[in-house]
Design an enzyme around this catalytic site. Sequence first.
Site: not given
Ligand code: TTP
Ligand code: MG
Ligand code: MG
Length: 355
Positions: A8, A103-104
Amino acid sequence: MRHILHADFDAFYASVEQLDNPNLRGKPVVVGGSPEARGVVASASYEARRFGIRSAMPMRTAFQRCPQAIRVRSRFDRYGEVSRRVMSIFRDFTTLVEPLSLDEAYLDVTDSVTPERPPGRIGRELKARVKVELKLTISVGVATSKSVAKIASDIDKPDGLTIVPPGSEREFLAPLAVEKLWGVGPKTAARLAAEAVHTIGDLAAQSEEWCRVRFGKMGPEMRLLALGRDDRAVVVDRSRKSVSAETTLSEDTDDPEALFELVNRLSQRVARALDRRELQGRTVKLKLRLADFTTFTRQATVGEPLGSSDEIAMAATTLLRPELEPGRFFRLVGVGVTGFEEIPDEVIQPRLAGF
Ligand code: TTP
Ligand code: MG
Ligand code: MG
């Protein structure tokens, strides 16, 4: 035994923005809508998180916590491009890649593991390749199941690598909050807390019966996850279970006419895509995202397969109508059709002939 990686991106949107604009590096960056338009934080850089800023928080709150934060608007095309590139790197490691979001993804690397190349090492190689090729960091969890790998990837962010050796799953999970388990939301967590179950270990210590009495069919499943047992396989091709089209509006709107018009256009696009694939489905799905990013779907199943764009639009419009309210602003609308009848042979044959 399987060896599964969950990878991720760290602060995905925010990190891409910092990559593309060096002025943003090392600074508290938030990606999302403006505070004036009641926007919310989609992603916060780790510098911003030090001020207590989190995803899904109102942008106004974010600026209260950190007035010097720098806000950037989302650029979904760019994130999609980075996503395609990372998935392609993942596919160099194994064909068994299951993306969960932009992203994952899960990777099943069982067949690549050798005594010289244990799963943890594969995780390290994966991180290194992403860093070299994309100049971005991912966090990786390495475990024997999806559920444990996903929890592991989250535990040492950013730039983490958490390896849960086979046999130590239960011990690894035990001290963690029960909300970390898939399927345990705030409501379930509150009910568990009322029974003095706070950690995954607390839940794992309950009997199957205890879980069933309180949570029905879900109970025993939750308990198995708490014990680190999860047999779900990494699924590569969720072989197109729906055809859909969606649009993010250039400006949020509560105007019924504009929304109906959009549903009509999307229905036409879906109808054309279905036609090309010789598919007909009986379920119409309407996806809606509000100005505050709340996203939800409404669906309806009809008796006869929906073929024409008019039929699709009619069903989607029926779903849209009860959602409309003055002052309820929408930022995204999607229309999809699922519940396909069997795919006709003609579609499959030419593809097979190519091999
Ligand atoms: P995530 O992988 O949950 O968050 P992240 O990559 O920003 O941070 P982390 O390091 O904790 O993984 O989500 C991936 C993307 O999805 C994030 O960059 C933006 C989008 N997203 C939203 O638009 N709204 C939200 O509430 C969440 C959780 C994510
Ligand atoms: Mg992320
Ligand atoms: Mg994610």
